[in-house]
Design a protein around this motif. Structure first.
Motif, PDB file in Angstrom:
ATOM      1  N   GLY A 510       0.883  -1.165  -0.052  1.00 48.32           N
ATOM      2  CA  GLY A 510      -0.050   0.206   0.078  1.00 48.32           C
ATOM      3  C   GLY A 510       0.946   1.306  -0.107  1.00 48.32           C
ATOM      4  O   GLY A 510       0.364   2.399   0.250  1.00 48.32           O
ATOM      5  N   LYS A 511       2.196   1.195  -0.185  1.00 46.29           N
ATOM      6  CA  LYS A 511       2.946   2.237   0.003  1.00 46.29           C
ATOM      7  C   LYS A 511       2.689   3.266  -1.448  1.00 46.29           C
ATOM      8  O   LYS A 511       2.648   2.775  -2.410  1.00 46.29           O
ATOM      9  CB  LYS A 511       4.434   2.011  -0.121  1.00 46.29           C
ATOM     10  N   MET A 512       2.560   4.564  -1.196  1.00 50.07           N
ATOM     11  CA  MET A 512       2.312   5.380  -2.414  1.00 50.07           C
ATOM     12  C   MET A 512       3.376   5.573  -3.073  1.00 50.07           C
ATOM     13  O   MET A 512       4.732   5.868  -2.319  1.00 50.07           O
ATOM     14  CB  MET A 512       1.722   6.673  -1.739  1.00 50.07           C
ATOM     15  N   LEU A 513       3.475   5.226  -4.309  1.00 53.66           N
ATOM     16  CA  LEU A 513       4.618   5.554  -5.049  1.00 53.66           C
ATOM     17  C   LEU A 513       4.673   6.985  -5.754  1.00 53.66           C
ATOM     18  O   LEU A 513       5.767   7.572  -5.974  1.00 53.66           O
ATOM     19  CB  LEU A 513       5.034   4.272  -6.155  1.00 53.66           C
ATOM     20  N   TRP A 514       3.527   7.240  -6.689  1.00 52.92           N
ATOM     21  CA  TRP A 514       3.475   8.468  -7.340  1.00 52.92           C
ATOM     22  C   TRP A 514       2.063   8.777  -7.388  1.00 52.92           C
ATOM     23  O   TRP A 514       1.167   8.021  -7.398  1.00 52.92           O
ATOM     24  CB  TRP A 514       4.591   8.337  -8.559  1.00 52.92           C
ATOM     25  N   ARG A 515       1.956  10.188  -7.912  1.00 50.95           N
ATOM     26  CA  ARG A 515       0.486  10.782  -8.128  1.00 50.95           C
ATOM     27  C   ARG A 515       0.625  11.554  -9.522  1.00 50.95           C
ATOM     28  O   ARG A 515       1.615  12.243  -9.723  1.00 50.95           O
ATOM     29  CB  ARG A 515      -0.025  11.597  -6.884  1.00 50.95           C
ATOM     30  N   MET A 516      -0.505  11.676 -10.106  1.00 54.03           N
ATOM     31  CA  MET A 516      -0.297  12.780 -11.117  1.00 54.03           C
ATOM     32  C   MET A 516      -1.775  13.243 -11.263  1.00 54.03           C
ATOM     33  O   MET A 516      -2.966  12.388 -11.502  1.00 54.03           O
ATOM     34  CB  MET A 516      -0.029  11.776 -12.479  1.00 54.03           C
ATOM     35  N   ASN A 517      -1.849  14.472 -11.539  1.00 50.45           N
ATOM     36  CA  ASN A 517      -3.162  15.121 -11.807  1.00 50.45           C
ATOM     37  C   ASN A 517      -3.609  15.272 -13.362  1.00 50.45           C
ATOM     38  O   ASN A 517      -2.648  15.389 -13.957  1.00 50.45           O
ATOM     39  CB  ASN A 517      -3.265  16.573 -11.265  1.00 50.45           C
ATOM     40  N   ALA A 518      -4.837  15.290 -13.758  1.00 53.39           N
ATOM     41  CA  ALA A 518      -5.281  15.383 -15.066  1.00 53.39           C
ATOM     42  C   ALA A 518      -5.477  16.797 -15.321  1.00 53.39           C
ATOM     43  O   ALA A 518      -5.983  17.508 -14.479  1.00 53.39           O
ATOM     44  CB  ALA A 518      -6.392  14.612 -15.239  1.00 53.39           C
ATOM     45  N   ASN A 519      -5.252  17.191 -16.693  1.00 56.05           N
ATOM     46  CA  ASN A 519      -5.839  18.486 -17.020  1.00 56.05           C
ATOM     47  C   ASN A 519      -7.393  18.606 -17.285  1.00 56.05           C
ATOM     48  O   ASN A 519      -8.082  19.390 -16.906  1.00 56.05           O
ATOM     49  CB  ASN A 519      -5.091  18.873 -18.427  1.00 56.05           C
ATOM     50  N   HIS A 520      -7.829  17.388 -17.751  1.00 60.28           N
ATOM     51  CA  HIS A 520      -9.410  17.075 -17.776  1.00 60.28           C
ATOM     52  C   HIS A 520      -9.786  16.009 -17.094  1.00 60.28           C
ATOM     53  O   HIS A 520     -10.784  16.080 -16.187  1.00 60.28           O
ATOM     54  CB  HIS A 520      -9.563  17.140 -19.284  1.00 60.28           C
ATOM     55  N   GLY A 521      -9.233  14.842 -17.664  1.00 61.30           N
ATOM     56  CA  GLY A 521      -9.756  13.662 -16.845  1.00 61.30           C
ATOM     57  C   GLY A 521      -8.933  12.365 -17.550  1.00 61.30           C
ATOM     58  O   GLY A 521      -8.762  12.569 -18.697  1.00 61.30           O
ATOM     59  N   PHE A 522      -8.499  11.396 -16.842  1.00 60.89           N
ATOM     60  CA  PHE A 522      -8.006  10.278 -17.400  1.00 60.89           C
ATOM     61  C   PHE A 522      -8.919   9.097 -17.668  1.00 60.89           C
ATOM     62  O   PHE A 522      -9.465   8.774 -16.670  1.00 60.89           O
ATOM     63  CB  PHE A 522      -6.784   9.676 -16.353  1.00 60.89           C
ATOM     64  N   ILE A 523      -9.104   9.199 -18.919  1.00 57.97           N
ATOM     65  CA  ILE A 523     -10.239   8.390 -19.426  1.00 57.97           C
ATOM     66  C   ILE A 523     -10.013   6.637 -19.046  1.00 57.97           C
ATOM     67  O   ILE A 523      -8.875   6.490 -19.426  1.00 57.97           O
ATOM     68  CB  ILE A 523     -10.492   8.516 -21.057  1.00 57.97           C
ATOM     69  N   HIS A 524     -10.983   6.196 -18.353  1.00 56.70           N
ATOM     70  CA  HIS A 524     -10.708   4.758 -17.675  1.00 56.70           C
ATOM     71  C   HIS A 524     -10.164   3.665 -18.743  1.00 56.70           C
ATOM     72  O   HIS A 524      -9.364   3.091 -18.837  1.00 56.70           O
ATOM     73  CB  HIS A 524     -11.799   4.246 -16.962  1.00 56.70           C
ATOM     74  N   ASN A 525     -10.896   3.902 -19.907  1.00 60.18           N
ATOM     75  CA  ASN A 525     -10.611   2.747 -20.817  1.00 60.18           C
ATOM     76  C   ASN A 525      -9.476   3.111 -21.868  1.00 60.18           C
ATOM     77  O   ASN A 525      -8.922   2.519 -22.759  1.00 60.18           O
ATOM     78  CB  ASN A 525     -11.695   3.018 -22.013  1.00 60.18           C
ATOM     79  N   SER A 526      -8.621   4.147 -21.424  1.00 59.66           N
ATOM     80  CA  SER A 526      -7.520   4.322 -22.025  1.00 59.66           C
ATOM     81  C   SER A 526      -6.187   4.271 -21.030  1.00 59.66           C
ATOM     82  O   SER A 526      -5.206   4.440 -21.328  1.00 59.66           O
ATOM     83  CB  SER A 526      -7.293   5.857 -22.468  1.00 59.66           C
ATOM     84  N   VAL A 527      -6.488   3.781 -19.910  1.00 61.76           N
ATOM     85  CA  VAL A 527      -5.191   3.711 -18.849  1.00 61.76           C
ATOM     86  C   VAL A 527      -5.027   2.401 -18.841  1.00 61.76           C
ATOM     87  O   VAL A 527      -5.457   1.350 -18.543  1.00 61.76           O
ATOM     88  CB  VAL A 527      -5.543   4.169 -17.355  1.00 61.76           C
ATOM     89  N   ILE A 528      -3.657   2.206 -19.614  1.00 63.37           N
ATOM     90  CA  ILE A 528      -2.890   0.834 -19.858  1.00 63.37           C
ATOM     91  C   ILE A 528      -1.599   0.792 -19.523  1.00 63.37           C
ATOM     92  O   ILE A 528      -0.912   1.624 -19.221  1.00 63.37           O
ATOM     93  CB  ILE A 528      -3.257   0.434 -21.361  1.00 63.37           C
ATOM     94  N   ALA A 529      -0.956  -0.364 -19.517  1.00 67.33           N
ATOM     95  CA  ALA A 529       0.627  -0.581 -19.363  1.00 67.33           C
ATOM     96  C   ALA A 529       1.060  -1.683 -20.118  1.00 67.33           C
ATOM     97  O   ALA A 529       0.328  -2.768 -20.393  1.00 67.33           O
ATOM     98  CB  ALA A 529       0.646  -0.766 -17.651  1.00 67.33           C
TER      99      ALA A 529
END
Lengths: 944, 262
Positions: A510-529
């Motif tokens: 559960g250790k937090m590693l990083w965070r990033m804010n969106a300008n508009h919104g991070f579209i869920h169907n596009s968050v991939i790795a």
């Protein structure tokens, strides 16, 4: 109601489930309707009886028997009048099925009771209560086996009816046992003993076998105990292979109770059976084979689209046509979300299928359907409300088949809210993420963001040891007044489709590693790795961008396609031009990122599939950018992209071409899909989807769309190939469509099964290069040498447009199952036949000027009746030339049901090919004709 | 089952929705226009003249996609008529004279006739009266249509948003999106099917690319995705839509199969 002669629809909505009796039909439902089929094939209503038959309706003799949840009614049919009620038997049990046999009416209730009715009432019906099981004793023998194997639940297979072992296992485990023994008297005695002990049949079944063990289902047994080695046969018996094959992947165990030489012999026999995925251990008086890990060639299905790369494909290589049923039944369909709410799809990993209900998650055994665990979650109902179901779902009557839950985008728009991994199921509940132990269903940990502003978690994904979460949904203000939102609120709610912030944690600590804010919104169907990178789109929903474009306005600044280092969150690269769509998919094999939209039925407004862009993630260059129309999330299948009906090359975006199977010309690869919601998904060899029933396309062969008839794949996509199995957990709760079976089931590859497709082939009139006509076959098929065999007569689907003329005398049709035909390669051709053909003319080209060419013609025969040699004899002519005199199928084959193929080379033909069969004794009969254009001239005639 | 002369299979119907009919044709043949609601709100008992006039209004309605209702509403100052599309209030009328021409007008008749004649669509250019803006948009439209292989089966009409004879029609068009009445720009509406109107292109959005995209939509194979969620809204009109001329787009596509697309 359809005319079975020609398939024409005669009447839609004739009534509820019918009982057909010649020309008369009795429709069940809240009232019983009697109808008569008149000349002209119209159903004329004769009467209506105000008797409820909502559960079942049968006719036996001159009576109808109707059942509903309040009891049974018997009606006497009266010619020319409505039926008369004979008697009514009220019940506080729910009668679900009626049968009539041997002068008795048998009613089966939902709780498993059986009521038997005779021809007159009795004052005191005999009652055979379910016996209370007596307390069974644990035994040392069973205790040792349980200790040595660690197996306490699942299916157990015993070879050898050792009563003390059986009793001990029943007492100390929850195994469901199947016991085989060669001694039929012992089997009978065991049945009676345990029946008297009150052990229900589902806990223990006792079966006798002779020399060979009957074929066992694959993969089902968690624990196989061989307590009697004689049951495994000797030397070259295939029983060891059977037992190894039946062991459950991941954790199935086979323990053979033997010592000394017998143990050594058993070790040798089982070890040499050719199964690589077992470890072996020994004790003094046993040897233990443990199946570890997945089946070789199988693969998982996680996230909402197969994996975090959004390939919509499982790498499973084991699921391929033909398919047969591994199991059916299993769990209740109450533990899934409403089917039109499009909740998150099931996920399959390590032999477990994880699926979400209204307020629950459950795990089911992929190989047996057994429910492993089910957990309810307090907040899940609230989270799912207005996302995966709404007020149109009748929670009080979840089984009511009225239109229960309107269509809504559900997870198509929001994405999934859980991810299954080897260790945990990560489940979002409000603003926290639960870690559910995937083996037990217990909550192991709960992760929170540590951020007071976290109201809800949006996105969820797992990549290696990273848990990626969306912190708060992005909201699109002003949309509530948008006229399209007012018109169509369900399909224009974009507020759950993206997250305001992405954060990454170590998924174990559960250790937090990083965070990033969106300008508009991070579209869920596009968050991939993939390959160490996290990709996502930060932009407005497509509908809003389209609206701006329509008005000539530029999209707002800040829209971007991002590449992050997955571990650090650092931005490696960003695209700010051509940032369209709502979907990303990643091909690790080609290091290619695909940008698209996510079109399908029941999806948000504005997601039409019109364009795709492919990027090389190494060079960051755009590889191609094309206008492509599609209606499915793009499936990344090795070097291809599959959509709903078409395919494209991944590296170029060009349409995938194939050779016309009959003319050899190039045409666009395509497939046809019949009615149904849900998306197409893929595995290595198949595309699977709802196509009215369950459908598939065999990617190894161009033979059209196969139908797995008899049940309906879900309205929410549920036909998923993973772990070596085509999974289909029932997702049809409240559906009224009258498919024959409503059940969860699983299928595996069974090479001996017959299957048929609808090739949807349309001939363009170009010269035929190769073609098969399979007489009276139930569908189409491609042979191993890539000849398309079309059913003839053309009855199902759209005819291919190949003119065939046929003259017959004494016409009859025959059809058997292919396994009944003795043939090396083509039993499915010779399993069906037409009798009585005198002449058959096939048009080979529609071109005006046609040079004559030479063809090899193969004629397929198999005698379907018990004809002796000499009883069916005929001459064969091709192009008016006699090519075989006095052909006798039974005489040449030596027996009925054995295939004979006659091959004729060098047959000249131009526009048409003519076959004549002239009977000498009995009638003519033929199973198939194969037409192959030759290049070289050949005049040699041979028989195959 | 006894042997019978009839071989009839009784199953529930399922209908394949796989479709190569083009969007414009499918919608014309299969997607009835949405109905509007004309409500007469009143505070109590109705005087005879009002009853008579409402009956007259109701008698005319069956010809149009309109439902009429009298609704008792005690908290109003005076009775009035209100036109609704789904739940949206499109217009309010203080007396019945204002309803003249509500369900039909010369421009709507012309457009309906064009659609019934098999035209792919009608493009309606709603002008503002500002000749510079209006001409600029019209140039783009004409140029795009003349270059399109479907140009000849698309009818272009022009409508002045201030034309009194077309005031109801213009009002409905400006209600296609909630803010159009506040925008003083020419607008291009694509009209197809049974008088279905798409959200308009406006201002700089009247571009060759956007017009071609609109034409693409009309000429694409119909699909369940489109049928489930038909874009645009219906207009009020009196056309019955029975037996239209076969769609002309099919001839163009048969002769030019390279133009076919999904």
């Amino acid at each position: 109601m359809y005319d079975s002669e020609n398939g024409n629809l005669l009447s839609a909505n004739s009534g509820e489930y019918p009982v057909v009796d010649g020309n008369e039909v009795y429709f069940s439902g809240k009232a019983i309707t009697g109808a008569k089929i008149q000349p002209g094939k119209k159903a004329e209503t004769l009467w209506k009886a105000n008797v409820s038959a909502t559960n079942d309706l049968i006719r036996a003799g001159d009576d109808l028997y109707a059942a509903d949840s309040s009891g049974i009614t018997a009606l006497r049919l009266v010619a020319g009048s409505p039926p008369v009620v004979k008697w009514r038997y009220p019940l506080d049990k729910n009668v679900v099925r009626l049968l009539a046999a041997n002068g008795r009416l048998i009613a089966v209730t939902g709780d498993g009771a059986i009521l038997v009715f005779g021809d007159s009432p009795v004052s005191k019906p005999m009652v055979f209560p379910r016996q209370k099981p007596r307390i069974l004793k644990s035994t040392a023998k069973a205790g040792r086996i349980v200790r040595n194997t660690g197996v306490r639940e699942g299916y157990g297979l015993l070879l050898g009816g050792d009563i003390s072992l059986i009793e001990g296992l029943l007492a100390t485990t929850s195994l469901n046992l199947i016991v085989y023994d060669k001694d039929s008297a012992r089997i009978k005695s065991l049945r009676e003993y345990f029946d008297r002990a009150g052990v229900p049949a589902e806990r223990a079944g006792f079966l006798h076998f002779g020399r060979e063990l009957p074929l066992l289902p694959k993969y089902f047994s968690s624990l196989t105990i061989v307590s009697d080695l004689t049951c495994t046969g000797s030397g070259n018996s295939s029983i060891p292979e059977e037992l190894l094959s039946a062991a459950r992947p991941y954790d199935g165990k086979i323990i053979i109770m033997a010592k000394g030489k017998e143990k050594e012999e058993a070790l040798k026999r089982f070890s040499s059976a050719g199964f690589e995925d077992f470890t072996v251990a020994e004790g003094k008086d046993y040897c233990l084979f443990a199946r570890t890990g997945p089946l070789k060639g199988s693969s998982t299905w996680t996230h909402n689209y197969g994996n975090i790369a959004n390939t919509v494909k499982s790498d499973d290589e084991l699921v391929k046509a033909p398919l047969g049923i591994l199991w059916f039944g299993g769990s209740s369909n109450l533990d899934v979300l409403p089917r039109h709410g499009h909740g998150p799809g099931e996920q399959v990993i390590d032999g477990r299928l994880i699926i979400q209900g209204i307020n629950s998650l459950s795990a089911r055994d992929v190989y047996t359907g057994r429910v492993l665990w089910k957990r309810e979650f307090k907040r899940l109902m609230d989270d799912s409300w207005l996302v995966y179901y709404d007020e149109s779902y009748d929670e009080e009557n979840p089984l009511d088949p009225k239109y229960n839950q309107v269509h809504m985008p559900g997870a198509n728009a929001r994405g999934t809210n859980f991810i299954a991994t080897k260790e945990y199921v990560y489940l979002i509940e409000g603003n926290r993420c639960n870690l559910i132990d995937i083996k037990t269903g217990e909550t192991a940990r709960v992760f929170e963001t540590g951020d007071d502003s976290t109201k809800e978690l949006g996105y969820i994904g797992v990549y290696d040891d990273l848990l990626i979460l969306g912190n708060n949904f992005a909201e699109y203000n002003g949309m509530e007044n948008d006229s399209i939102r007012l018109k169509n609120p369900l399909f224009t709610d974009y507020n759950l489709t993206a997250s305001r912030e992405l954060l990454a944690m170590d998924r174990f600590t559960g250790k937090m590693l990083w965070r990033m804010n969106a300008n508009h919104g991070f579209i869920h169907n596009s968050v991939i790795a993939g390959d160490g990178k996290l990709f996502c789109l930060d932009k407005l929903p497509q509908y809003l961008e389209t609206k701006l474009r329509r008005r000539g306005d530029e999209p707002p600044v800040g829209s971007r396609l991002l590449y992050h280092d997955a571990r650090t969150g650092n931005i490696i690269h960003q695209e700010t031009k051509d940032v369209f769509g709502t979907w990303l998919g990643y091909s690790a094999e080609h290091q290619l990122l695909l940008q698209a939209t996510r079109p399908s039925r029941d999806m948000l407004n504005g997601e039409e599939g019109k364009r795709m862009i492919a990027y090389d993630v190494v060079t960051k260059n755009k590889i191609w950018d094309k206008e492509i129309k599609y209606a499915n999330p793009p499936i990344l299948h090795n070097d291809k992209i599959y959509t709903n009906g078409e395919a494209f090359h991944l590296l170029s975006g060009d349409p995938l071409m194939e050779k016309d199977p009959v003319t050899g010309e190039e045409l666009k690869w395509s497939f046809k899909r019949e009615y149904g919601c849900g998306i197409v998904s893929a595995s290595e060899h198949l595309l699977s989807f709802r196509s009215a029933s369950a459908g598939f396309v065999n990617l190894e062969s161009m033979e059209g769309t196969g139908s797995l008839g008899g049940w309906k794949a879900g309205c929410s996509t549920n036909l998923i190939a993973a772990d070596g199995v085509l999974n289909s957990p029932d997702y049809t709760r409240t559906c009224q469509c009258p498919y024959q079976n409503q059940t969860s089931l699983a299928l595996i590859h069974m090479p001996w099964m017959a299957y048929w497709t609808n090739s949807n082939y349309t001939w363009n009139g170009s010269p035929v290069q190769k073609l098969g006509l399979n007489f009276n076959a139930p569908g189409d098929r491609v042979s191993s040498d890539n000849v398309l065999w079309l059913e003839y007569p053309f009855t199902a689907g759209t005819p291919p447009g190949i003119p065939v003329k046929m003259d017959t005398t004494g016409f009859r049709k025959f059809r058997k199952e292919p396994f009944m035909i003795s043939s090396e390669e083509t039993p499915w051709v010779s399993a069906s036949a037409l009798e009585g053909i005198r002449s058959l003319e096939v048009t080979l080209t529609k071109e005006v000027t046609v040079p004559e060419a030479f063809f090899t013609i193969r004629l397929y025969f198999a005698e379907p009746e018990n004809k002796k040699p000499g009883e069916r004899v005929f001459d064969i002519f091709l192009q008016d030339r006699k090519v075989s005199a006095g052909f006798d199928i039974a005489g040449e084959a030596g027996q009925s049901g054995r295939e004979v193929i006659k091959t004729y080379h060098g047959i000249p033909a131009g526009k048409t090919l003519k076959l004549d069969l002239q009977p000498l004794k009995g009638n003519t009969l033929i199973c198939g004709i194969e037409i192959l254009r030759e290049t070289p001239l050949s005049t040699i005639e041979t028989d195959k | 089952m006894k042997s019978s002369g009839w071989k009839i299979v009784i199953v529930a119907a399922w209908i394949s929705l796989a479709c190569t009919t083009k969007v414009s044709e499918w919608v014309l043949l299969n997607a009835p226009a949405d109905r509007y609601l004309l409500a007469y709100f009143h505070q109590g008992a109705l005087p005879d003249p009002v009853i008579r006039q409402n009956r007259e209004i109701e008698a005319k309605i069956p010809q149009a996609n309109l439902l009429f209702k009298q609704v008792l509403k005690k908290d109003i100052d005076r009775p009035y008529y209100a036109l609704y599309y789904k739940n949206r209030l499109f217009a309010r009328y203080d007396d019945s004279r204002a309803l003249a021409g509500l369900t039909s007008s010369p421009m709507r008749k012309k457009i309906a006739a064009e659609l019934m004649e098999g035209q792919l669509c009608v493009l309606l250019y709603l002008t503002t009266g500002n000749s510079v803006k209006d001409m600029k948009g019209m140039e783009v439209i004409r140029k795009t249509l003349s270059a399109s292989p479907f140009g000849k089966i698309i009818t272009l009409v022009e409508l002045d948003s201030n034309d009194p004879e077309e005031q109801h029609f213009a009002n409905m068009l400006l209600n296609v999106e909630e803010d159009l009445k506040t925008i003083s720009e020419p607008m291009l509406f694509g009209i197809f099917g049974q008088f279905r109107v798409l959200e308009p292109l406006l201002a700089k959005g009247i571009s060759g690319e956007n017009i071609r995209l609109m034409i693409d939509f009309f000429t694409a194979d119909c699909s369940c995705v489109i049928k489930d969620d038909l874009p645009g809204i219906s207009m009020l009109c009196e056309e019955t839509w029975k037996d239209p001329v076969p769609a002309r787009v099919n001839k163009i596509l048969d002769e030019n199969p390279q133009l076919m697309h999904r």
